[in-house]
Design an enzyme around this catalytic site. Structure first.
Site, PDB file in Angstrom:
ATOM      1  N   GLU A   1       0.797  -1.233   0.000  1.00 45.05           N
ATOM      2  CA  GLU A   1       0.000   0.000   0.000  1.00 45.05           C
ATOM      3  C   GLU A   1       0.827   1.279   0.000  1.00 45.05           C
ATOM      4  O   GLU A   1       0.688   2.123   0.876  1.00 45.05           O
ATOM      5  CB  GLU A   1      -0.925  -0.004   1.220  1.00 45.05           C
ATOM      6  CG  GLU A   1      -1.887  -1.176   1.208  1.00 45.05           C
ATOM      7  CD  GLU A   1      -2.849  -1.137   2.395  1.00 45.05           C
ATOM      8  OE1 GLU A   1      -4.010  -1.525   2.195  1.00 45.05           O
ATOM      9  OE2 GLU A   1      -2.435  -0.733   3.499  1.00 45.05           O
TER      10      GLU A   1
HETATM   11  C1  LIG Z   1      -0.708  -6.095   3.942  1.00 43.93           C
HETATM   12  C2  LIG Z   1      -1.934  -5.397   4.491  1.00 43.93           C
HETATM   13  O1  LIG Z   1      -2.915  -6.040   4.805  1.00 43.93           O
HETATM   14  N1  LIG Z   1      -1.847  -4.050   4.632  1.00 43.93           N
HETATM   15  C3  LIG Z   1      -2.969  -3.341   5.276  1.00 43.93           C
HETATM   16  N2  LIG Z   1      -4.214  -3.809   4.630  1.00 43.93           N
HETATM   17  C4  LIG Z   1      -5.443  -3.753   5.388  1.00 43.93           C
HETATM   18  C5  LIG Z   1      -5.258  -4.253   6.797  1.00 43.93           C
HETATM   19  C6  LIG Z   1      -6.577  -4.244   7.585  1.00 43.93           C
HETATM   20  O2  LIG Z   1      -7.431  -5.250   7.111  1.00 43.93           O
HETATM   21  C7  LIG Z   1      -4.208  -3.397   7.489  1.00 43.93           C
HETATM   22  O3  LIG Z   1      -4.567  -2.048   7.523  1.00 43.93           O
HETATM   23  C8  LIG Z   1      -2.872  -3.593   6.776  1.00 43.93           C
HETATM   24  O4  LIG Z   1      -1.915  -2.709   7.333  1.00 43.93           O
END
Ligand SMILES: CC(=O)N[C@H]1NC[C@H](CO)[C@H](O)[C@@H]1O
Length: 510
Positions: free
Chosen positions: A309
Protein backbone atom coordinates in the site's frame (compact mmCIF):
# COMPACT_ATOMS: atom_id res chain seq x y z
CA UNK A 1 -18.44 -37.62 19.43
CA UNK A 2 -16.05 -37.96 16.48
CA UNK A 3 -13.96 -41.13 16.34
CA UNK A 4 -11.11 -38.64 16.28
CA UNK A 5 -11.94 -37.50 19.82
CA UNK A 6 -11.22 -33.83 20.23
CA UNK A 7 -7.92 -33.86 18.29
CA UNK A 8 -7.18 -30.53 16.62
CA UNK A 9 -5.57 -30.24 14.08
CA UNK A 10 -6.40 -33.75 12.86
CA UNK A 11 -3.24 -35.88 12.58
CA UNK A 12 -2.28 -37.46 9.22
CA UNK A 13 -2.84 -41.03 10.50
CA UNK A 14 -4.71 -41.77 13.74
CA UNK A 15 -6.23 -44.94 15.21
CA UNK A 16 -7.92 -44.55 18.59
CA UNK A 17 -9.09 -47.87 20.08
CA UNK A 18 -11.77 -48.28 22.75
CA UNK A 19 -9.33 -49.78 25.26
CA UNK A 20 -8.86 -47.16 27.95
CA UNK A 21 -6.15 -46.70 30.57
CA UNK A 22 -6.30 -44.63 33.71
CA UNK A 23 -3.82 -41.85 34.37
CA UNK A 24 -2.99 -41.11 37.98
CA UNK A 25 -1.41 -37.70 38.53
CA UNK A 26 0.59 -39.08 41.47
CA UNK A 27 2.18 -41.87 39.43
CA UNK A 28 2.16 -40.66 35.79
CA UNK A 29 5.51 -39.35 34.46
CA UNK A 30 6.88 -38.02 31.21
CA UNK A 31 10.47 -39.22 30.82
CA UNK A 32 13.32 -39.17 28.28
CA UNK A 33 13.70 -42.58 26.61
CA UNK A 34 17.13 -44.12 27.26
CA UNK A 35 17.95 -44.05 23.53
CA UNK A 36 16.90 -40.39 23.14
CA UNK A 37 19.48 -37.92 21.80
CA UNK A 38 17.94 -35.30 24.12
CA UNK A 39 18.30 -36.00 27.83
CA UNK A 40 17.61 -34.12 31.07
CA UNK A 41 19.96 -31.33 29.88
CA UNK A 42 17.47 -30.40 27.17
CA UNK A 43 15.64 -27.58 28.96
CA UNK A 44 13.21 -27.16 26.07
CA UNK A 45 11.84 -30.65 26.67
CA UNK A 46 11.98 -30.48 30.47
CA UNK A 47 10.00 -27.23 30.31
CA UNK A 48 7.50 -28.92 27.97
CA UNK A 49 7.11 -31.97 30.24
CA UNK A 50 6.14 -29.69 33.13
CA UNK A 51 3.82 -27.61 30.91
CA UNK A 52 1.98 -30.65 29.61
CA UNK A 53 1.82 -32.31 33.03
CA UNK A 54 0.08 -29.15 34.28
CA UNK A 55 -2.21 -29.02 31.22
CA UNK A 56 -3.29 -32.59 31.92
CA UNK A 57 -3.47 -32.66 35.70
CA UNK A 58 -3.80 -29.04 36.70
CA UNK A 59 -1.15 -27.36 38.84
CA UNK A 60 1.19 -30.00 40.26
CA UNK A 61 0.88 -28.72 43.83
CA UNK A 62 -2.61 -30.19 44.39
CA UNK A 63 -1.37 -33.69 43.49
CA UNK A 64 1.12 -34.00 46.35
CA UNK A 65 -1.73 -35.01 48.67
CA UNK A 66 -1.72 -38.64 47.54
CA UNK A 67 1.09 -41.08 48.27
CA UNK A 68 1.82 -42.99 45.09
CA UNK A 69 0.03 -46.39 45.37
CA UNK A 70 0.74 -49.63 43.58
CA UNK A 71 -0.09 -49.37 39.86
CA UNK A 72 -3.57 -50.60 39.00
CA UNK A 73 -4.06 -53.15 36.17
CA UNK A 74 -5.40 -50.55 33.67
CA UNK A 75 -3.05 -47.74 34.56
CA UNK A 76 -0.64 -45.98 32.19
CA UNK A 77 2.24 -44.66 34.25
CA UNK A 78 4.74 -43.33 31.74
CA UNK A 79 5.18 -41.47 28.46
CA UNK A 80 8.67 -41.97 27.05
CA UNK A 81 10.01 -39.30 24.70
CA UNK A 82 12.59 -40.53 22.17
CA UNK A 83 14.39 -38.01 19.95
CA UNK A 84 15.88 -40.15 17.19
CA UNK A 85 18.23 -37.89 15.18
CA UNK A 86 21.73 -37.29 16.59
CA UNK A 87 21.09 -33.52 16.53
CA UNK A 88 17.91 -33.03 18.60
CA UNK A 89 18.04 -29.25 17.83
CA UNK A 90 17.20 -28.74 21.50
CA UNK A 91 19.11 -25.47 21.82
CA UNK A 92 18.32 -24.26 18.31
CA UNK A 93 15.56 -22.27 16.69
CA UNK A 94 12.74 -23.64 14.54
CA UNK A 95 13.00 -22.81 10.84
CA UNK A 96 11.04 -23.36 7.64
CA UNK A 97 13.09 -26.54 7.04
CA UNK A 98 12.59 -27.98 10.56
CA UNK A 99 11.37 -31.59 10.64
CA UNK A 100 8.14 -31.55 12.70
CA UNK A 101 6.97 -35.17 12.35
CA UNK A 102 6.33 -37.57 15.26
CA UNK A 103 4.96 -41.03 16.03
CA UNK A 104 2.87 -41.60 19.14
CA UNK A 105 2.01 -45.05 20.43
CA UNK A 106 -0.20 -45.12 23.53
CA UNK A 107 -0.25 -48.61 25.01
CA UNK A 108 0.74 -50.47 28.15
CA UNK A 109 3.11 -50.65 29.98
CA UNK A 110 4.05 -47.21 28.67
CA UNK A 111 3.39 -44.78 25.83
CA UNK A 112 6.18 -43.91 23.42
CA UNK A 113 6.59 -40.64 21.54
CA UNK A 114 9.25 -40.82 18.80
CA UNK A 115 10.38 -37.78 16.82
CA UNK A 116 13.47 -36.86 14.77
CA UNK A 117 13.84 -33.53 16.61
CA UNK A 118 12.38 -31.67 19.58
CA UNK A 119 10.00 -29.81 17.23
CA UNK A 120 8.09 -32.99 16.45
CA UNK A 121 8.21 -34.01 20.12
CA UNK A 122 6.49 -30.75 21.10
CA UNK A 123 3.68 -31.51 18.63
CA UNK A 124 3.47 -35.07 19.95
CA UNK A 125 3.15 -33.84 23.54
CA UNK A 126 0.32 -31.52 22.47
CA UNK A 127 -1.45 -34.41 20.74
CA UNK A 128 -0.93 -36.72 23.75
CA UNK A 129 -2.49 -34.08 26.05
CA UNK A 130 -5.46 -33.79 23.66
CA UNK A 131 -6.09 -37.55 23.96
CA UNK A 132 -6.55 -37.33 27.74
CA UNK A 133 -10.17 -37.06 28.92
CA UNK A 134 -11.97 -37.09 32.25
CA UNK A 135 -14.67 -39.64 33.02
CA UNK A 136 -17.77 -38.85 35.09
CA UNK A 137 -15.82 -39.52 38.31
CA UNK A 138 -13.15 -37.00 37.38
CA UNK A 139 -10.67 -39.78 36.65
CA UNK A 140 -8.21 -38.95 33.85
CA UNK A 141 -8.18 -41.56 31.11
CA UNK A 142 -6.61 -42.14 27.71
CA UNK A 143 -7.38 -44.76 25.06
CA UNK A 144 -4.87 -47.00 23.35
CA UNK A 145 -3.90 -45.00 20.22
CA UNK A 146 -1.48 -45.15 17.29
CA UNK A 147 -0.61 -41.87 15.56
CA UNK A 148 1.77 -41.03 12.73
CA UNK A 149 1.74 -37.29 12.08
CA UNK A 150 3.46 -34.48 10.17
CA UNK A 151 2.35 -31.08 8.79
CA UNK A 152 1.09 -30.67 5.20
CA UNK A 153 2.56 -27.12 5.08
CA UNK A 154 5.78 -25.88 6.74
CA UNK A 155 4.75 -22.25 7.32
CA UNK A 156 1.64 -21.99 9.56
CA UNK A 157 1.39 -18.49 10.96
CA UNK A 158 -0.53 -15.82 12.77
CA UNK A 159 0.07 -12.09 12.23
CA UNK A 160 -0.53 -9.79 15.19
CA UNK A 161 -0.37 -6.01 14.74
CA UNK A 162 1.07 -4.20 17.79
CA UNK A 163 1.04 -0.73 16.25
CA UNK A 164 -2.62 0.12 15.65
CA UNK A 165 -3.16 -0.91 19.26
CA UNK A 166 -0.38 -1.83 21.69
CA UNK A 167 -0.54 -5.41 23.02
CA UNK A 168 1.01 -6.09 26.45
CA UNK A 169 3.75 -8.75 26.36
CA UNK A 170 1.55 -11.05 28.47
CA UNK A 171 -1.13 -11.00 25.77
CA UNK A 172 1.49 -11.99 23.21
CA UNK A 173 2.77 -14.82 25.46
CA UNK A 174 -0.77 -16.12 26.09
CA UNK A 175 -1.48 -16.22 22.36
CA UNK A 176 1.85 -17.95 21.63
CA UNK A 177 0.73 -20.62 24.12
CA UNK A 178 -2.59 -20.98 22.29
CA UNK A 179 -0.84 -21.04 18.91
CA UNK A 180 1.23 -24.01 20.12
CA UNK A 181 -2.00 -25.80 21.11
CA UNK A 182 -2.97 -25.50 17.42
CA UNK A 183 0.47 -26.55 16.06
CA UNK A 184 0.91 -23.07 14.57
CA UNK A 185 4.65 -22.44 14.17
CA UNK A 186 5.08 -18.83 13.00
CA UNK A 187 4.37 -15.60 14.88
CA UNK A 188 4.47 -12.82 12.26
CA UNK A 189 5.01 -9.78 14.47
CA UNK A 190 3.76 -6.73 12.62
CA UNK A 191 5.45 -4.68 15.29
CA UNK A 192 5.35 -1.07 13.95
CA UNK A 193 3.17 0.90 11.50
CA UNK A 194 1.66 4.38 10.93
CA UNK A 195 0.07 5.04 14.35
CA UNK A 196 2.85 3.92 16.75
CA UNK A 197 6.40 2.64 16.95
CA UNK A 198 6.61 0.46 20.09
CA UNK A 199 9.88 -1.33 19.19
CA UNK A 200 12.65 0.08 21.41
CA UNK A 201 15.73 0.25 19.19
CA UNK A 202 19.09 0.43 20.97
CA UNK A 203 20.60 2.14 17.92
CA UNK A 204 17.74 4.64 17.54
CA UNK A 205 15.96 4.87 20.92
CA UNK A 206 14.24 8.09 19.88
CA UNK A 207 12.13 6.10 17.40
CA UNK A 208 9.99 4.71 20.26
CA UNK A 209 10.61 7.63 22.61
CA UNK A 210 8.91 9.90 20.06
CA UNK A 211 6.92 7.33 18.07
CA UNK A 212 5.34 5.02 20.69
CA UNK A 213 1.94 5.74 22.22
CA UNK A 214 3.85 6.10 25.50
CA UNK A 215 7.65 5.95 25.87
CA UNK A 216 7.65 3.58 28.86
CA UNK A 217 4.33 1.73 29.08
CA UNK A 218 3.74 1.13 25.36
CA UNK A 219 7.12 -0.13 24.23
CA UNK A 220 8.82 -3.50 23.72
CA UNK A 221 12.20 -3.27 25.40
CA UNK A 222 15.08 -5.51 24.28
CA UNK A 223 14.24 -7.70 27.31
CA UNK A 224 10.57 -7.95 26.22
CA UNK A 225 11.62 -8.94 22.70
CA UNK A 226 14.06 -11.56 24.05
CA UNK A 227 11.30 -12.98 26.27
CA UNK A 228 8.84 -13.28 23.38
CA UNK A 229 11.48 -14.96 21.19
CA UNK A 230 12.50 -17.52 23.87
CA UNK A 231 8.89 -18.20 24.96
CA UNK A 232 8.08 -18.87 21.29
CA UNK A 233 11.19 -21.03 20.76
CA UNK A 234 10.29 -23.25 23.72
CA UNK A 235 6.99 -23.88 21.95
CA UNK A 236 8.48 -24.50 18.50
CA UNK A 237 7.32 -21.12 17.14
CA UNK A 238 9.36 -18.86 14.82
CA UNK A 239 9.20 -15.10 15.44
CA UNK A 240 9.34 -13.21 12.12
CA UNK A 241 9.38 -9.43 12.71
CA UNK A 242 7.92 -7.10 10.09
CA UNK A 243 9.34 -3.58 9.68
CA UNK A 244 7.11 -2.34 6.88
CA UNK A 245 8.50 0.36 4.54
CA UNK A 246 8.36 2.60 2.52
CA UNK A 247 4.64 3.05 3.32
CA UNK A 248 3.00 2.57 6.74
CA UNK A 249 5.87 4.58 8.30
CA UNK A 250 4.26 7.72 9.82
CA UNK A 251 5.45 6.81 13.34
CA UNK A 252 9.07 6.44 12.14
CA UNK A 253 9.15 10.14 11.21
CA UNK A 254 8.44 11.24 14.78
CA UNK A 255 11.85 10.07 15.95
CA UNK A 256 13.94 10.20 12.79
CA UNK A 257 14.11 13.60 11.07
CA UNK A 258 14.35 13.64 7.26
CA UNK A 259 13.45 9.95 6.98
CA UNK A 260 9.98 10.59 5.50
CA UNK A 261 9.16 12.54 2.35
CA UNK A 262 7.89 16.08 3.04
CA UNK A 263 4.66 16.53 1.08
CA UNK A 264 4.07 19.81 -0.77
CA UNK A 265 0.94 21.77 -1.50
CA UNK A 266 1.98 23.90 -4.43
CA UNK A 267 5.47 25.34 -4.00
CA UNK A 268 5.49 25.00 -0.17
CA UNK A 269 5.83 22.01 2.18
CA UNK A 270 2.38 21.22 3.61
CA UNK A 271 3.77 20.06 6.96
CA UNK A 272 2.61 16.48 6.37
CA UNK A 273 4.85 13.56 5.47
CA UNK A 274 4.53 10.57 3.17
CA UNK A 275 6.47 7.35 2.56
CA UNK A 276 10.18 7.02 3.36
CA UNK A 277 12.19 9.48 1.26
CA UNK A 278 13.86 7.28 -1.38
CA UNK A 279 16.20 9.91 -2.88
CA UNK A 280 18.39 10.72 0.17
CA UNK A 281 21.57 8.79 0.97
CA UNK A 282 20.80 9.41 4.65
CA UNK A 283 17.76 7.16 4.22
CA UNK A 284 19.93 4.20 3.24
CA UNK A 285 22.56 5.01 5.90
CA UNK A 286 19.72 4.81 8.47
CA UNK A 287 18.28 1.60 7.01
CA UNK A 288 21.72 -0.07 7.04
CA UNK A 289 22.18 0.64 10.75
CA UNK A 290 18.59 -0.16 11.65
CA UNK A 291 18.34 -3.49 9.83
CA UNK A 292 21.85 -4.29 11.06
CA UNK A 293 20.42 -4.15 14.59
CA UNK A 294 17.30 -6.10 13.60
CA UNK A 295 19.45 -8.89 12.15
CA UNK A 296 21.10 -9.38 15.56
CA UNK A 297 17.94 -9.00 17.70
CA UNK A 298 15.75 -11.50 15.79
CA UNK A 299 17.37 -14.92 15.20
CA UNK A 300 14.96 -16.14 12.47
CA UNK A 301 16.49 -16.58 9.02
CA UNK A 302 13.80 -14.28 7.57
CA UNK A 303 12.62 -10.74 8.17
CA UNK A 304 9.40 -9.31 6.66
CA UNK A 305 10.00 -5.98 4.87
CA UNK A 306 6.39 -5.11 4.08
CA UNK A 307 6.16 -3.00 0.89
CA UNK A 308 2.35 -2.88 0.89
CA UNK A 309 0.00 0.00 0.00
CA UNK A 310 2.53 2.68 -1.03
CA UNK A 311 0.63 5.91 -1.79
CA UNK A 312 2.49 7.96 -4.46
CA UNK A 313 0.63 11.26 -3.88
CA UNK A 314 3.25 12.76 -1.57
CA UNK A 315 6.19 11.68 -3.70
CA UNK A 316 4.48 13.29 -6.72
CA UNK A 317 4.02 16.60 -4.85
CA UNK A 318 7.68 16.94 -3.85
CA UNK A 319 9.85 18.99 -6.27
CA UNK A 320 13.10 17.26 -5.34
CA UNK A 321 11.52 13.91 -6.11
CA UNK A 322 10.11 15.18 -9.39
CA UNK A 323 13.66 16.20 -10.36
CA UNK A 324 14.99 12.80 -9.32
CA UNK A 325 12.36 11.05 -11.43
CA UNK A 326 13.55 13.01 -14.46
CA UNK A 327 17.23 12.29 -13.80
CA UNK A 328 16.49 8.58 -13.50
CA UNK A 329 14.33 8.56 -16.58
CA UNK A 330 11.40 7.09 -14.65
CA UNK A 331 8.95 9.38 -16.46
CA UNK A 332 5.95 9.60 -14.13
CA UNK A 333 5.85 5.90 -13.28
CA UNK A 334 6.27 6.11 -9.49
CA UNK A 335 6.22 2.34 -9.09
CA UNK A 336 9.70 2.57 -10.65
CA UNK A 337 10.73 4.84 -7.75
CA UNK A 338 9.22 2.37 -5.27
CA UNK A 339 11.19 -0.44 -6.95
CA UNK A 340 14.35 1.70 -6.79
CA UNK A 341 13.88 2.03 -3.02
CA UNK A 342 12.90 -1.60 -2.40
CA UNK A 343 15.82 -2.95 -4.43
CA UNK A 344 18.31 -0.91 -2.36
CA UNK A 345 16.60 -2.05 0.84
CA UNK A 346 16.77 -5.70 -0.25
CA UNK A 347 20.51 -5.32 -0.89
CA UNK A 348 20.95 -3.82 2.60
CA UNK A 349 19.04 -6.70 4.23
CA UNK A 350 20.81 -9.33 2.14
CA UNK A 351 24.10 -7.93 3.45
CA UNK A 352 22.87 -8.75 6.98
CA UNK A 353 22.60 -12.41 5.85
CA UNK A 354 18.82 -12.49 6.23
CA UNK A 355 16.20 -13.79 3.83
CA UNK A 356 13.12 -11.63 3.33
CA UNK A 357 9.37 -11.80 2.91
CA UNK A 358 7.46 -9.04 1.14
CA UNK A 359 3.78 -8.26 0.51
CA UNK A 360 2.67 -9.05 -3.03
CA UNK A 361 2.71 -5.45 -4.38
CA UNK A 362 6.53 -5.60 -4.47
CA UNK A 363 6.27 -8.59 -6.83
CA UNK A 364 3.32 -7.05 -8.72
CA UNK A 365 5.38 -3.86 -9.34
CA UNK A 366 8.11 -5.89 -11.01
CA UNK A 367 10.83 -5.34 -8.40
CA UNK A 368 13.91 -7.54 -9.05
CA UNK A 369 13.82 -10.09 -6.20
CA UNK A 370 16.26 -12.75 -4.99
CA UNK A 371 15.14 -16.24 -5.94
CA UNK A 372 14.50 -17.27 -2.31
CA UNK A 373 12.25 -14.30 -1.61
CA UNK A 374 8.97 -15.27 0.04
CA UNK A 375 6.00 -13.46 -1.54
CA UNK A 376 3.05 -12.92 0.80
CA UNK A 377 -0.28 -12.94 -1.05
CA UNK A 378 -2.98 -10.89 0.70
CA UNK A 379 -5.10 -8.90 -1.78
CA UNK A 380 -8.62 -10.02 -2.68
CA UNK A 381 -10.44 -12.81 -0.85
CA UNK A 382 -9.58 -15.62 -3.24
CA UNK A 383 -6.49 -14.41 -5.11
CA UNK A 384 -6.12 -17.70 -6.98
CA UNK A 385 -4.88 -15.75 -10.01
CA UNK A 386 -2.20 -14.07 -7.90
CA UNK A 387 -1.09 -17.47 -6.55
CA UNK A 388 -0.75 -18.67 -10.15
CA UNK A 389 1.24 -15.57 -11.15
CA UNK A 390 3.63 -15.59 -8.17
CA UNK A 391 4.34 -19.34 -8.33
CA UNK A 392 4.66 -19.20 -12.14
CA UNK A 393 7.42 -16.62 -11.56
CA UNK A 394 9.10 -19.24 -9.35
CA UNK A 395 8.75 -17.56 -5.94
CA UNK A 396 8.10 -19.25 -2.62
CA UNK A 397 4.62 -18.13 -1.61
CA UNK A 398 2.44 -17.90 1.50
CA UNK A 399 -1.28 -17.22 1.46
CA UNK A 400 -3.19 -14.84 3.72
CA UNK A 401 -5.85 -13.34 1.43
CA UNK A 402 -8.83 -15.49 2.54
CA UNK A 403 -7.76 -15.39 6.21
CA UNK A 404 -8.08 -11.75 7.31
CA UNK A 405 -9.58 -12.41 10.74
CA UNK A 406 -9.88 -8.67 11.49
CA UNK A 407 -12.84 -8.76 9.02
CA UNK A 408 -15.68 -9.91 11.28
CA UNK A 409 -19.14 -11.25 10.48
CA UNK A 410 -22.02 -12.98 12.25
CA UNK A 411 -22.27 -16.74 13.08
CA UNK A 412 -19.76 -19.52 12.40
CA UNK A 413 -17.38 -17.80 10.01
CA UNK A 414 -14.68 -20.32 10.99
CA UNK A 415 -16.32 -22.58 8.41
CA UNK A 416 -15.46 -20.09 5.63
CA UNK A 417 -11.81 -20.17 6.67
CA UNK A 418 -11.87 -23.97 7.02
CA UNK A 419 -13.17 -24.48 3.46
CA UNK A 420 -10.24 -22.64 1.83
CA UNK A 421 -7.97 -24.93 -0.20
CA UNK A 422 -4.61 -23.06 -0.62
CA UNK A 423 -3.60 -25.02 -3.74
CA UNK A 424 -6.85 -24.35 -5.60
CA UNK A 425 -5.20 -22.34 -8.36
CA UNK A 426 -4.11 -23.10 -11.93
CA UNK A 427 -0.52 -24.29 -11.89
CA UNK A 428 1.90 -27.18 -12.32
CA UNK A 429 2.89 -29.51 -9.49
CA UNK A 430 6.16 -27.56 -9.32
CA UNK A 431 4.21 -24.35 -8.78
CA UNK A 432 2.10 -25.95 -6.02
CA UNK A 433 5.29 -27.04 -4.23
CA UNK A 434 6.30 -23.36 -3.95
CA UNK A 435 3.36 -22.71 -1.61
CA UNK A 436 4.93 -23.32 1.80
CA UNK A 437 1.82 -22.39 3.80
CA UNK A 438 -0.13 -19.39 5.02
CA UNK A 439 -1.00 -17.00 7.81
CA UNK A 440 -4.15 -15.78 9.53
CA UNK A 441 -3.89 -11.99 9.91
CA UNK A 442 -5.43 -10.11 12.85
CA UNK A 443 -4.81 -6.45 12.06
CA UNK A 444 -5.15 -4.10 15.00
CA UNK A 445 -7.30 -1.19 13.85
CA UNK A 446 -10.19 -2.51 15.95
CA UNK A 447 -8.37 -5.05 18.11
CA UNK A 448 -6.62 -4.68 21.46
CA UNK A 449 -6.16 -6.80 24.62
CA UNK A 450 -9.85 -6.51 25.50
CA UNK A 451 -11.19 -8.28 22.41
CA UNK A 452 -8.23 -10.04 20.78
CA UNK A 453 -8.84 -13.54 22.18
CA UNK A 454 -12.47 -14.10 21.12
CA UNK A 455 -11.72 -12.55 17.71
CA UNK A 456 -8.72 -14.81 17.11
CA UNK A 457 -9.87 -18.09 18.68
CA UNK A 458 -11.23 -20.53 17.64
CA UNK A 459 -11.47 -18.87 14.19
CA UNK A 460 -7.68 -19.13 13.71
CA UNK A 461 -7.93 -22.83 14.65
CA UNK A 462 -9.76 -23.37 11.35
CA UNK A 463 -6.70 -22.00 9.51
CA UNK A 464 -4.39 -24.10 11.69
CA UNK A 465 -6.09 -27.36 10.68
CA UNK A 466 -6.22 -26.35 7.02
CA UNK A 467 -2.44 -25.80 7.08
CA UNK A 468 -1.53 -28.90 9.15
CA UNK A 469 -3.94 -31.69 8.16
CA UNK A 470 -4.19 -33.65 4.93
CA UNK A 471 -5.89 -32.00 1.94
CA UNK A 472 -8.87 -34.41 2.14
CA UNK A 473 -9.72 -33.45 5.74
CA UNK A 474 -12.80 -31.43 4.81
CA UNK A 475 -15.70 -32.98 6.76
CA UNK A 476 -17.24 -29.90 8.35
CA UNK A 477 -19.41 -31.92 10.81
CA UNK A 478 -16.47 -33.90 12.14
CA UNK A 479 -14.55 -30.62 12.41
CA UNK A 480 -17.44 -28.99 14.27
CA UNK A 481 -17.52 -31.82 16.85
CA UNK A 482 -13.79 -31.69 17.45
CA UNK A 483 -13.53 -27.91 17.38
CA UNK A 484 -16.32 -27.52 19.95
CA UNK A 485 -14.25 -29.56 22.43
CA UNK A 486 -10.92 -28.02 21.36
CA UNK A 487 -12.39 -24.55 21.98
CA UNK A 488 -13.01 -25.40 25.64
CA UNK A 489 -9.40 -26.59 26.01
CA UNK A 490 -8.13 -23.30 24.59
CA UNK A 491 -10.35 -21.16 26.77
CA UNK A 492 -9.55 -23.04 29.94
CA UNK A 493 -5.89 -22.32 29.26
CA UNK A 494 -6.32 -18.71 28.16
CA UNK A 495 -8.58 -18.04 31.13
CA UNK A 496 -5.71 -19.41 33.19
CA UNK A 497 -3.73 -16.48 31.85
CA UNK A 498 -6.56 -14.04 32.45
CA UNK A 499 -6.95 -15.16 36.06
CA UNK A 500 -3.27 -15.38 36.82
CA UNK A 501 -2.45 -12.15 35.05
CA UNK A 502 -5.43 -10.13 36.27
CA UNK A 503 -3.69 -6.91 35.27
CA UNK A 504 -3.24 -8.20 31.76
CA UNK A 505 -6.57 -7.09 30.39
CA UNK A 506 -5.41 -3.59 29.58
CA UNK A 507 -7.70 -1.01 28.15
CA UNK A 508 -5.90 1.88 26.51
CA UNK A 509 -7.76 5.01 25.55
CA UNK A 510 -6.31 4.89 22.05
C1 LIG B 1 -0.71 -6.10 3.94
C2 LIG B 1 -1.93 -5.40 4.49
O1 LIG B 1 -2.92 -6.04 4.80
N1 LIG B 1 -1.85 -4.05 4.63
C3 LIG B 1 -2.97 -3.34 5.28
N2 LIG B 1 -4.21 -3.81 4.63
C4 LIG B 1 -5.44 -3.75 5.39
C5 LIG B 1 -5.26 -4.25 6.80
C6 LIG B 1 -6.58 -4.24 7.58
O2 LIG B 1 -7.43 -5.25 7.11
C7 LIG B 1 -4.21 -3.40 7.49
O3 LIG B 1 -4.57 -2.05 7.52
C8 LIG B 1 -2.87 -3.59 6.78
O4 LIG B 1 -1.91 -2.71 7.33
Amino acid sequence: PSEHGSLWPLPQKVQISDVSFKLMSSSFRIVDAKQSSAGPSCSLLQDAYRRYYEYMFGSAKRQQLYKSRRTGPTELTELQVWITSPDSECDGYPSVTSVESYELSVDQPFAVLKAPTVWGALHGLETFSQLVYEDEYGTKSINSTQINDFPRFAHRGILLDTSRHFLPVKVILANLETMAMNKINVFHWHIVDDPSFPYLSRTFPQLSRQGAYHPYTHVYTPADVKMVIEWARLRGIRVIPEFDTPGHTQSWGKGQADLLTPCYSGAKPSGTFGPVNPILNTTYDFMKLFFGEISTVFPDAYVHLGGDEVDFTCWKSNPDIQKFMEQQGFGDDYSKLESFYIQKLLEIVTATKKGYMIWQEVFDNGVKLKSDTVVHVWIGGGSNDEMSRVTAAGYTTILSAPWYLDYISYAQDWQKYYKVEPLNFNGTEAQKKLVIGGEACLWGEYVDATNLTPRLWPRASAVAERLWSAKDVTDINDAFNRLSMHRCRIYILVIFFFTFYHNYVHCYAV
